[in-house]
Design a protein around this motif. Structure first.
Motif, short mmCIF file in Angstrom:
data_model
loop_
_atom_site.label_atom_id
_atom_site.label_comp_id
_atom_site.label_asym_id
_atom_site.label_seq_id
_atom_site.Cartn_x
_atom_site.Cartn_y
_atom_site.Cartn_z
N PHE A 81 -6.35 1.36 -13.51
CA PHE A 81 -6.90 2.48 -14.27
C PHE A 81 -5.98 3.68 -14.27
N PHE A 82 -5.41 4.06 -13.10
CA PHE A 82 -4.55 5.25 -13.16
C PHE A 82 -3.22 4.95 -13.85
N VAL A 127 -9.82 10.88 -10.65
CA VAL A 127 -10.91 10.10 -10.04
C VAL A 127 -10.39 8.75 -9.56
N THR A 128 -9.60 8.07 -10.38
CA THR A 128 -9.13 6.73 -10.01
C THR A 128 -8.09 6.78 -8.90
N GLU A 129 -7.25 7.82 -8.88
CA GLU A 129 -6.30 7.96 -7.78
C GLU A 129 -7.01 8.23 -6.46
N GLU A 130 -8.07 9.00 -6.51
CA GLU A 130 -8.84 9.26 -5.30
C GLU A 130 -9.52 7.99 -4.79
N LEU A 182 0.82 -1.21 0.00
CA LEU A 182 0.00 0.00 0.00
C LEU A 182 0.86 1.26 0.00
N SER A 183 2.03 1.18 0.61
CA SER A 183 2.97 2.31 0.54
C SER A 183 3.49 2.50 -0.87
N LEU A 184 3.86 1.41 -1.52
CA LEU A 184 4.32 1.51 -2.90
C LEU A 184 3.20 2.01 -3.81
N GLY A 185 1.96 1.59 -3.52
CA GLY A 185 0.84 2.04 -4.32
C GLY A 185 0.63 3.54 -4.21
N PHE A 186 0.69 4.07 -2.98
CA PHE A 186 0.50 5.51 -2.81
C PHE A 186 1.69 6.27 -3.37
N ASP A 213 2.84 9.04 -10.64
CA ASP A 213 2.05 9.23 -11.85
C ASP A 213 1.45 10.64 -11.91
N ARG A 214 1.17 11.20 -10.74
CA ARG A 214 0.56 12.54 -10.71
C ARG A 214 1.57 13.63 -11.04
N TRP A 215 2.80 13.52 -10.52
CA TRP A 215 3.73 14.64 -10.61
C TRP A 215 4.86 14.44 -11.60
N ILE A 216 4.98 13.27 -12.20
CA ILE A 216 6.07 13.07 -13.15
C ILE A 216 5.89 13.91 -14.41
#
Length: 218
Positions: free
Chosen positions: A87-88, A113-116, A18-22, A28-31
C-alpha cells in the motif's frame, strides 16, 4: 534465557528484510523533499503547501499509531507487513500521478497510515526473530535504516534519478518496484510468532537435597 532449535538463518533473513522495509519507509517518506522545486512549478504550490504535505503524513502516522500497534497481534505479522509495503509503495506511485494539492494531501495521509502499520509490526517481528543476546543489536540495525535511506540516501537517489528520468513523476513511479519485490520476499520469509521456537528459562529446578545442602553450608 536459552533457545530451543533456534534458526539463525531465519534470524538473519528476517532482520535483513525488515531493515530494508523500514529503509523503504524512510525513502518513500522523504524522497519528496528534494523534488519539491520541480513539483512547485508544475502543481503551483507555495511553501505553506510544502509544509502541509510534510506535516499531514506525520499527523496521519501519529494518529494511526494509536490503532495500528495491535493490528498485527490480531491479523498476523506477515499479512500486515506485506499489505503495508504494497500500500505505501502504491501511494508512492500515486504521489507521482496527482494533479493538485488536495489529491496529493490525501495520498500522503494514506501513506502515513500504511507506513505506521509497518513500523510497530516490523519491530515486533524483529524482536521475535532475534536470539536474546542479539535482540538489541538487531533492533538497532532495523531501526537505523529509516534515517540512512530516507534522510541520508534519499536526496542523492532522488536527484540522480531526476537526471536520467523524464520528470519527477517517474521518480515516484519507480519506487513501486522495490516495494513489490520486497513484499514478495517478506511474504515468503517472515513467520508468525507461533511458528518460532519459544524461549524457555535456563534456570534448573532446585531439588530438596540441594536446598538442604545450601542450608547446612550457611
Amino acid at each position: 534465557m536459552t533457545t530451543k532449535e533456534y534458526d539463525v538463518r531465519y534470524e538473519r533473513s528476517a532482520v535483513l528484510l525488515l531493515s530494508l522495509g523500514f529503509g523503504l519507509v524512510g525513502l518513500d517518506r522523504w524522497i519528496i523533499s528534494p523534488l519539491f522545486p520541480s513539483m512547485m512549478k508544475e502543481l503551483g504550490l507555495d511553501y505553506q503547501d510544502l509544509g502541509n504535505i510534510i506535516g499531514v503524513l506525520g499527523l496521519a502516522w501519529g494518529c494511526s499509531s494509536l490503532l495500528m500497534g495491535g493490528l498485527s497481534d490480531r491479523l498476523g505479522r506477515r499479512g500486515v507487513l506485506v499489505g503495508s509495503i504494497v500500500f505505501f509503495s502504491v501511494c508512492s506511485l500515486l504521489t507521482g500521478m496527482v494533479g493538485g494539492l488536495v489529491s496529493l494531501l490525501l495520498v500522503r495521509v494514506v501513506m502515513g497510515v500504511t507506513e505506521e502499520a509497518f513500523s510497530p509490526t516490523a519491530v515486533a517481528a524483529t524482536a521475535e526473530a532475534s536470539r536474546p543476546e542479539r535482540r538489541g543489536l538487531n533492533m538497532d540495525i532495523q531501526q537505523s535504516t529509516f534515517a540512512l535511506f530516507g534522510v541520508g540516501l534519499g536526496p542523492i537517489i532522488a536527484t540522480q534519478l531526476l537526471r536520467i528520468l523524464p520528470s519527477w513523476h517517474w521518480v515516484f513511479a519507480i519506487m513501486l518496484l522495490p516495494g513489490l519485490v520486497l513484499a514478495y520476499f517478506v511474504f515468503r520469509t517472515i513467520r508468525e510468532p507461533h511458528q518460532l521456537p519459544a524461549f524457555e528459562s535456563a534456570v534448573a529446578p532446585v531439588s530438596p537435597q540441594d536446598r538442604m545442602s545450601a542450608y547446612m553450608v550457611r
